[in-house]
Design an enzyme around this catalytic site. Structure first.
Site, mmCIF file in Angstrom:
data_model
loop_
_atom_site.group_PDB
_atom_site.id
_atom_site.type_symbol
_atom_site.label_atom_id
_atom_site.label_comp_id
_atom_site.label_asym_id
_atom_site.label_seq_id
_atom_site.Cartn_x
_atom_site.Cartn_y
_atom_site.Cartn_z
ATOM 1 N N LYS A 1 54.746 47.866 59.743
ATOM 2 C CA LYS A 1 55.694 47.480 58.590
ATOM 3 C C LYS A 1 56.321 48.735 58.379
ATOM 4 C CE LYS A 1 52.579 45.565 55.993
ATOM 5 N NZ LYS A 1 51.647 45.125 55.059
ATOM 6 N N ALA B 1 51.484 36.147 49.737
ATOM 7 C CA ALA B 1 51.386 35.723 50.915
ATOM 8 C C ALA B 1 52.856 35.980 51.803
ATOM 9 C CB ALA B 1 51.296 34.350 51.102
ATOM 10 N N ASP C 1 42.769 39.966 57.882
ATOM 11 C CA ASP C 1 43.141 40.848 56.886
ATOM 12 C C ASP C 1 42.071 40.872 55.873
ATOM 13 O OD1 ASP C 1 44.455 43.059 55.585
ATOM 14 O OD2 ASP C 1 46.141 42.316 55.096
ATOM 15 N N ASP D 1 48.928 45.419 59.678
ATOM 16 C CA ASP D 1 49.330 46.765 59.171
ATOM 17 C C ASP D 1 48.588 47.763 59.821
ATOM 18 O OD1 ASP D 1 47.316 47.391 57.619
ATOM 19 O OD2 ASP D 1 48.237 46.164 55.938
ATOM 20 N N ARG E 1 58.840 50.140 55.228
ATOM 21 C CA ARG E 1 59.328 50.051 53.512
ATOM 22 C C ARG E 1 60.394 50.890 53.579
ATOM 23 N NH1 ARG E 1 55.489 46.230 51.092
ATOM 24 N NH2 ARG E 1 53.293 46.424 52.210
#
Length: 339
Positions: free
Chosen positions: A204, A236, A230, A181, A206
């Site tokens: 990403k 996950a 990350d 991200d 959303r």
């Protein structure tokens, strides 16, 4: 002048294997036996936590090893109660070694009428009598400012760099570091610089919290061995989806290097069935037994870097020197020996 007290370690129940490994590494570094302080951390029938230290700690330099991982509340209370027991027993200094700092995701008010729990936890730690905190890969760097005491935030990237240089020896030119991200770009860029690799980002979008509506890869990953970097992996779901998107965009392989393996719920099953060739975690959180059955999950140890950091804090030398891969090389020599 009075002699400097020896460093003493004490551990709660959160990650006893890591605490034992840190003590063992400190013994190797110092050439003298360093063990865990004899104590018991138990619970009454109603769940109340009770701590009793069997050794004299008056005037000692104490290090409490206790990640605040699942169950976060129990492990946090163990840390606070151990600190209170040591403070009331006249320990000279109390340092909390918190490999995984729980509640770190609640570092700001994301919506109206929500708490900043990371700040609350910081206040509790200071109030318990802890004078210094040693942790690894805080979810957000500004959490260090929540404390009115020194905070040393170690990084897993130098350890990951050593592992990558060993695992992908001869193929480093094919590596692409990927941030899952936009918020993790700084962390991914740091590792990319260490191994001289290019950087890509998975963007990403959303529609609502907890649901990833769309993922877009920024950068050319075609034919590359992509390493997703990350600070933590929880269920996950997003990680596995990112791996699929990278493969759809032409990646040759996808691996992941994650510092904290929270691995809640179906995480292990998802990773096992995913397109990822490997998920590499540190042992800041005690590995679950199911990890051993997962062919594509492995862990790298953090005991060497934590042991050296504790010794540096104890003798008043630099902790930031451990940010360099060159410094960690000799510390991890048994695992990543130069060939």
């Amino acid at each position: 002048m009075p002699a400097r007290p020896e460093p003493k370690l004490i551990s709660g129940n959160a990650n006893m294997p890591l605490a034992t490994a840190i003590a063992r590494r400190m013994s190797m570094h110092r050439g003298t036996s360093v063990g865990l302080c004899d104590a018991r951390v138990e619970r009454f029938n109603d769940g109340e936590i009770f701590v009793e230290v069997y050794e004299n700690v008056r005037g000692e330099d104490m290090f409490i090893i206790q990640p605040t991982s699942n169950p976060a509340n129990d492990n946090l209370m163990e840390l606070l109660i151990m600190a209170d027991a040591l403070r009331r027993s006249s320990a000279q200094r109390i340092t909390a070694v918190i490999p995984y700092f729980g509640y770190a995701r609640q570092d700001r008010r994301s919506r109206a009428r929500t708490p900043i729990s990371a700040k609350l936890v910081a206040n509790m730690i200071v109030e318990a009598g802890i004078e210094r905190v040693l942790t690894m890969d805080l979810h957000a760097a500004q959490i260090q400012g929540f404390f009115d005491i020194p905070v040393d935030n170690l990084y897993a990237s130098p350890v990951f760099a050593l592992d990558i240089m060993k695992q992908f020896k001869g193929a480093l030119g094919d590596i692409m570091i990927v941030s899952p991200d936009v918020g993790g770009v700084a962390r991914a860029r740091e590792l990319a610089k260490r191994i001289n690799a290019p950087l890509s980002i998975v963007d990403k979008r959303r529609e609502k919290p907890g649901e990833v509506a769309e993922m877009t890869v920024i950068g050319d990953v075609k034919g590359k061995k992509c390493l997703i970097v990350d600070d933590m992996v929880d269920t996950a779901g997003t990680l596995c989806k990112a791996a699929e998107v990278l493969m759809e965009n032409g990646a040759a392989e996808v691996h992941s290097y994650i510092t904290h393996g929270v691995m809640s719920g179906p995480a292990v099953e998802r990773v096992t069935k995913s397109v990822m060739k490997s998920l590499v975690l540190t042992d800041t959180i005690a590995p679950r037994k199911s990890f051993a059955d997962a062919p594509n999950i492995r862990t790298v140890p953090t005991a060497p870097i934590f042991a050296q950091a504790i010794l540096n804090i104890w003798n008043g030398t630099s902790v930031s020197s451990l940010f360099d891969t060159e410094t960690l090389g000799p510390i991890y020599e048994g695992l990543y020996a130069a060939e």
